[in-house]
Design an enzyme around this catalytic site. Structure first.
Site, PDB file in Angstrom:
ATOM      1  CE  LYS A 130      -1.161   1.604   3.961  1.00  0.00           C
ATOM      2  NZ  LYS A 130      -1.193   2.288   4.804  1.00  0.00           N
ATOM      3  CG  ASN A 131       2.586   2.776   3.502  1.00  0.00           C
ATOM      4  OD1 ASN A 131       1.491   3.328   3.419  1.00  0.00           O
ATOM      5  ND2 ASN A 131       2.708   2.828   4.488  1.00  0.00           N
TER       6      ASN A 131
ATOM      7  NE  ARG B 255       1.287  12.726   7.184  1.00  0.00           N
ATOM      8  CZ  ARG B 255       1.469  13.736   7.787  1.00  0.00           C
ATOM      9  NH1 ARG B 255       0.394  14.412   8.543  1.00  0.00           N
ATOM     10  NH2 ARG B 255       2.562  13.928   7.714  1.00  0.00           N
TER      11      ARG B 255
ATOM     12  CB  CYS C 124      -2.887  11.083  11.699  1.00  0.00           C
ATOM     13  SG  CYS C 124      -3.632   9.535  10.880  1.00  0.00           S
TER      14      CYS C 124
ATOM     15  NE  ARG D 239       1.542  10.135  10.226  1.00  0.00           N
ATOM     16  CZ  ARG D 239       0.662   8.697   9.546  1.00  0.00           C
ATOM     17  NH1 ARG D 239      -0.620   9.343   9.969  1.00  0.00           N
ATOM     18  NH2 ARG D 239       1.201   8.317   8.338  1.00  0.00           N
TER      19      ARG D 239
ATOM     20  CB  ILE E 256       3.187  18.729   6.427  1.00  0.00           C
ATOM     21  CG1 ILE E 256       3.657  18.472   4.962  1.00  0.00           C
ATOM     22  CG2 ILE E 256       2.909  20.508   6.862  1.00  0.00           C
ATOM     23  CD1 ILE E 256       2.559  17.459   4.583  1.00  0.00           C
ATOM     24  CG  ASP E 257       8.559  20.208   9.965  1.00  0.00           C
ATOM     25  OD1 ASP E 257       8.242  18.947  10.281  1.00  0.00           O
ATOM     26  OD2 ASP E 257       9.965  20.415  11.222  1.00  0.00           O
TER      27      ASP E 257
ATOM     28  CG  ASP F  56       3.325   0.836   9.463  1.00  0.00           C
ATOM     29  OD1 ASP F  56       2.889   1.874  10.497  1.00  0.00           O
ATOM     30  OD2 ASP F  56       3.352   1.145   8.009  1.00  0.00           O
TER      31      ASP F  56
ATOM     32  CB  ILE G  40       8.107   5.842  14.322  1.00  0.00           C
ATOM     33  CG1 ILE G  40       9.101   5.511  14.303  1.00  0.00           C
ATOM     34  CG2 ILE G  40       7.980   6.370  13.159  1.00  0.00           C
ATOM     35  CD1 ILE G  40      10.433   5.884  13.679  1.00  0.00           C
TER      36      ILE G  40
ATOM     37  NE  ARG H 188      -6.928   4.900   6.586  1.00  0.00           N
ATOM     38  CZ  ARG H 188      -6.932   6.236   6.567  1.00  0.00           C
ATOM     39  NH1 ARG H 188      -7.411   6.354   7.627  1.00  0.00           N
ATOM     40  NH2 ARG H 188      -5.250   6.679   6.235  1.00  0.00           N
TER      41      ARG H 188
HETATM   42  C1  EPZ Z   1       4.709   6.675   6.643  1.00  0.00           C
HETATM   43  O1  EPZ Z   1       3.822   7.633   6.777  1.00  0.00           O
HETATM   44  C2  EPZ Z   1       3.555   5.363   5.932  1.00  0.00           C
HETATM   45  N1  EPZ Z   1       2.486   6.245   5.889  1.00  0.00           N
HETATM   46  C3  EPZ Z   1       2.766   5.411   7.447  1.00  0.00           C
HETATM   47  O2  EPZ Z   1       2.510   4.121   7.687  1.00  0.00           O
HETATM   48  C4  EPZ Z   1       4.141   4.734   8.540  1.00  0.00           C
HETATM   49  O3  EPZ Z   1       3.826   4.318   9.662  1.00  0.00           O
HETATM   50  C5  EPZ Z   1       5.368   5.832   8.691  1.00  0.00           C
HETATM   51  O4  EPZ Z   1       5.637   6.261   7.476  1.00  0.00           O
HETATM   52  C6  EPZ Z   1       6.415   5.001   9.651  1.00  0.00           C
HETATM   53  O5  EPZ Z   1       7.565   3.861   8.829  1.00  0.00           O
HETATM   54  C7  EPZ Z   1       2.853   6.010   4.375  1.00  0.00           C
HETATM   55  O6  EPZ Z   1       3.356   5.372   3.546  1.00  0.00           O
HETATM   56  C8  EPZ Z   1       1.390   6.440   3.453  1.00  0.00           C
HETATM   57  P1  EPZ Z   1       7.249   9.744   8.151  1.00  0.00           P
HETATM   58  P2  EPZ Z   1       4.444   8.965   7.136  1.00  0.00           P
HETATM   59  O7  EPZ Z   1       6.780  10.595   7.616  1.00  0.00           O
HETATM   60  O8  EPZ Z   1       5.748   8.930   5.508  1.00  0.00           O
HETATM   61  C9  EPZ Z   1       8.231  13.166  11.996  1.00  0.00           C
HETATM   62  C10 EPZ Z   1       0.035   2.467   8.000  1.00  0.00           C
HETATM   63  O9  EPZ Z   1      -0.262   2.199   8.660  1.00  0.00           O
HETATM   64  N2  EPZ Z   1       8.675  14.084  10.432  1.00  0.00           N
HETATM   65  O10 EPZ Z   1       8.498   8.616   7.943  1.00  0.00           O
HETATM   66  O11 EPZ Z   1       3.792  10.071   7.576  1.00  0.00           O
HETATM   67  C11 EPZ Z   1       6.619  12.208  11.603  1.00  0.00           C
HETATM   68  O12 EPZ Z   1       6.305  13.304  12.915  1.00  0.00           O
HETATM   69  C12 EPZ Z   1       1.116   4.161   7.775  1.00  0.00           C
HETATM   70  O13 EPZ Z   1       0.980   2.397   7.095  1.00  0.00           O
HETATM   71  C13 EPZ Z   1       8.351  15.202  10.862  1.00  0.00           C
HETATM   72  O14 EPZ Z   1       8.804  15.749  12.059  1.00  0.00           O
HETATM   73  O15 EPZ Z   1       5.940   9.056   8.057  1.00  0.00           O
HETATM   74  C14 EPZ Z   1       7.136  10.859  12.349  1.00  0.00           C
HETATM   75  O16 EPZ Z   1       7.653  11.585  13.740  1.00  0.00           O
HETATM   76  C15 EPZ Z   1       0.543   4.409   9.142  1.00  0.00           C
HETATM   77  N3  EPZ Z   1       8.200  16.185  10.056  1.00  0.00           N
HETATM   78  C16 EPZ Z   1       8.279  10.703  11.717  1.00  0.00           C
HETATM   79  O17 EPZ Z   1       8.457  11.764  11.763  1.00  0.00           O
HETATM   80  C17 EPZ Z   1       7.987  16.049   8.694  1.00  0.00           C
HETATM   81  O18 EPZ Z   1       8.131  16.524   7.685  1.00  0.00           O
HETATM   82  C18 EPZ Z   1       8.107   9.916  10.926  1.00  0.00           C
HETATM   83  O19 EPZ Z   1       7.623  10.184   9.936  1.00  0.00           O
HETATM   84  C19 EPZ Z   1       7.782  14.674   8.332  1.00  0.00           C
HETATM   85  C20 EPZ Z   1       8.029  13.399   9.942  1.00  0.00           C
END
Ligand code: EPZ
Length: 430
Positions: A22-23, A93, A117, A122, A124-125, A305, A327, A397
């Protein structure tokens, strides 16, 4: 409302076929709009998040033709809008990948700001930092992130936190930029590599995906391709845990065993036998599991995950285990649900202290999010008697035909809509 009805107590035995990731698919679909040629994507999982993303793509004029359940033809030549509305981003998202893709192709994208979420804050910075470094002007107005650029120019970008989403989004924006982009401290997850491989098959020039440093040399255009998505490591891991939790014997097929190494290693520590072949992993659990320590980390560490699923297994293990979630800050929401089955888990900050109990009792549970929901289903499969899991929309989902695949392994589970259906299920399974 749809729910799963489950009669637990059977060890799961047999083989299960794993679908596309999926991801990875979310990133690949967004990337597919970056050419005006037709792109064919295969091994797409038929799950809600993917279908929502495709609806979002269609809302801006992308033509999508589903040729069979797992294959789509995508044509992005008739895109007529650059705004992804709130309705889609609220549901998933990952619609924000369309921001990187639109910015890269048209130098203009707007998506609704992703809301909080239910697995924690989560941010987006880092996505925005990356777009700005490439020369885009990014502002947030009326709940939209608006990214625009005259032109994009390659840049050196250091990610302060390892982020899957930011790595993929910056890659999308950079592939058609002028010159070289370097992403340092990049995420190394298999789905980052898959999106990079897909973009390269369209003519992009990305090197180093799967390492800490991703190097992208901009190209003037991307072209048609045919691509098959990698297998879903989290779906595979979930079925591996299903075997462990139910003291079963399950072979997960159509997987890349290397992607499952952190899960396999933990299962071995917990007393399971693991057999790997080229594209399958067999998990045999013949005795009570043993406690262990788990800390979630970016790939190749133990995936966040998979944290709820392994915690359910540890809640039944001999001894006390410690699970640290590093995480996300709100990924223990299933603990209160699991307590209804007699588990003994104490959460302190980002750590769960799990004292294993011998068995769970049946209960009526509610899925708090996707992976936690799947984990609760696995818990119900071990409990004698009838259990239910509500809010299965979360599970749908990310898991295609979850209950059907579990049935194939001997689980007594069905999707029911009404009390009458529930009674019928109880009557059927006795
Ligand atoms: C991806 O989310 C996955 N989603 C998530 O899967 C997964 O849990 C996650 O990566 C970690 O492996 C998709 O791929 C669609 P991140 P994502 O950006 O990209 C921080 C599932 O169950 N961060 O790697 O949103 C954030 O807060 C889902 O399938 C910032 O600080 O995760 C977190 O602590 C849920 N600033 C860490 O980084 C940012 O701009 C990792 O988040 C972005 C993230």
């Amino acid at each position: 409302m749809e729910q799963y009805a489950i009669k637990g107590g059977n060890p799961l035995v047999g083989e299960v076929e794993i679908g596309g990731a999926k991801n990875a698919a979310l990133g690949v679909l967004a990337a597919a709009i970056m050419t005006d040629d037709t792109v064919i994507v295969d091994n797409l999982p038929d799950v809600r998040d993917i279908n929502v993303l495709m609806n979002a793509m269609e809302s801006i004029g992308v033509v999508i033709n589903r040729t069979d359940r797992h294959t789509v033809k995508i044509n992005g030549s008739m895109i007529h809008g650059f705004v992804i509305e709130d309705e889609f981003i609220k549901k998933i998202r990952a619609s924000y990948y369309l921001l990187g893709a639109l910015l890269g192709k048209y130098k203009h994208g707007e998506v609704a700001l992703p809301g909080g979420c239910n697995i924690g804050s989560r941010k987006i910075d880092l996505h925005i930092k990356g777009f700005k470094a490439l020369g885009a002007e990014v502002k947030i107005e009326h709940g939209l992130i608006i990214a625009k650029a005259e032109k994009l120019k390659g840049a050196h970008i250091y990610l302060d936190t390892v982020s899957v989403g930011a790595t993929i989004n910056i890659m999308l924006a950079a592939v058609l930029a002028e010159g070289k982009t370097v992403i340092e401290n990049a995420a190394k997850e298999p789905h980052v590599v898959d999106v990079a491989n897909f973009l390269n098959s369209m003519g992009a020039n990305i090197k180093g995906a799967g390492t800490d440093v991703v190097r992208i040399t901009g190209v003037p255009r991307l072209h048609a391709t045919e691509y098959s998505i990698i297998p879903d490591q989290i779906e595979a891991g979930t079925f591996m845990l299903a075997a462990a939790i139910t003291k079963g014997d399950v072979t997960v097929k159509n997987v890349i065993p290397k992607h499952l190494e952190s899960t396999s290693a933990k299962l071995i520590e917990m007393g399971c036998q693991i057999e790997e072949s080229d594209d399958a992993v067999r998990v045999v659990a013949s005795r009570r599991l043993e406690s262990t320590q788990v800390k979630t980390l970016p790939y190749p560490g133990f995936p966040t995950d998979m944290q709820p699923q392994i915690s359910v297994a540890l809640a039944l293990a001999q001894g006390t285990s410690i699970v640290t979630e590093s995480i996300f800050d709100n990924r223990f929401k299933y603990v209160d649900e699991l307590a209804k089955m007699g588990s003994d888990i104490k959460v302190e900050g980002n750590t769960a202290i799990i004292a294993g109990v011998k068995h769970f009792t049946s209960a009526n549970l509610t899925a708090p999010d996707l992976r936690a929901g799947a984990a609760l289903v696995l818990a119900c499969l071990t409990a004698e008697g009838f259990s239910t899991v509500e809010d299965i929309k979360y599970i749908e989902r990310g898991y295609e035909d979850f209950h059907i695949k579990l049935q194939g392994l001997g689980a007594q589970i069905d999707k029911v809509e009404s009390d009458k259906d529930l009674q019928k299920f109880k009557f059927k399974v006795g």
